[in-house]
Write a protein that holds these residues in place. Structure first.
Motif, PDB file in Angstrom:
ATOM      1  N   ARG A   1      -4.126   3.809  -2.302  1.00  0.00           N
ATOM      2  CA  ARG A   1      -5.405   4.445  -1.977  1.00  0.00           C
ATOM      3  C   ARG A   1      -5.397   5.883  -2.457  1.00  0.00           C
ATOM      4  O   ARG A   1      -4.486   6.642  -2.131  1.00  0.00           O
TER       5      ARG A   1
ATOM      6  N   SER B   1      -1.992  -1.927  -3.855  1.00  0.00           N
ATOM      7  CA  SER B   1      -3.285  -1.397  -3.448  1.00  0.00           C
ATOM      8  C   SER B   1      -3.122   0.046  -2.977  1.00  0.00           C
ATOM      9  O   SER B   1      -3.265   0.354  -1.784  1.00  0.00           O
TER      10      SER B   1
ATOM     11  N   THR C   1       0.817  -1.216   0.000  1.00  0.00           N
ATOM     12  CA  THR C   1       0.000   0.000   0.000  1.00  0.00           C
ATOM     13  C   THR C   1       0.847   1.260   0.000  1.00  0.00           C
ATOM     14  O   THR C   1       0.328   2.351  -0.238  1.00  0.00           O
TER      15      THR C   1
END
Length: 170
Positions: A72, A70, A23
């Motif tokens: 954001r 991933s 992330t």
């Protein structure tokens, strides 16, 4: 949330993940680097595959990453970050060209802002984006790191272009 740290030619790197995907990948003193999330635990084994791929990248032995990501962000940021992944290793593109490529002609400033907030540096190659005049502008990790990454890629890309097969040799 989990994290790991590793030394690299561009300084200490912080890797963040949720246990299934990366992330975040941040450089020391990077602009927009968030604080370590509360309750985040260090787990170097969890990040061993991405660490190995980054080491191979820095050594010029890897041009693409095979890491589940991933990041954001807003839908616009996601579109910019996805488009960054389409810039080939050793190549560069201007903010304006990137904006046009995602269908947002004239939005080079917004693309630059999204680029600067890229949470997964190096792997999502925001360092490959240049000013309209080819200048090294706007890199959250610092211009010297951007220069190093681009020089590293160009050096290894050029070395790869020199390889060829000689006919008749087995």
């Amino acid at each position: 949330m989990y994290y790991s740290e590793m030394n690299s030619p561009v300084g200490n790197l912080l890797l963040l993940g949720d246990g299934t995907a990366l992330t975040g990948l941040y450089m020391h003193d990077q602009k927009y680097r968030p604080p370590l999330p509360a309750g985040c635990r260090r787990d170097d084994r969890l990040f061993a595959p991405v660490r190995a791929q980054l080491e191979a990248y820095f050594a010029g032995e890897r041009r693409r990453f095979d890491v589940r990501l991933s990041p954001r962000g807003t839908p616009f940021q996601q579109a910019v970050w996805q488009a960054l992944c389409d810039i080939p290793y050793g190549a560069t593109e201007s903010y304006g060209a990137l904006a046009a490529r995602i269908g947002r002609q004239g939005a080079s400033r917004a693309v630059g802002l999204a680029n600067g907030h890229n949470p997964i540096g190096i792997i999502v190659p925001c360092h490959r984006v240049l000013g309209a005049d080819g200048s090294l502008t706007g890199y959250g990790g610092g211009i010297e790191r951007k220069r190093w990454l681009l020089d590293c890629e160009r050096r290894h890309a050029a070395a790869g272009q020199l390889s060829f097969d000689l006919p008749g040799l087995d």
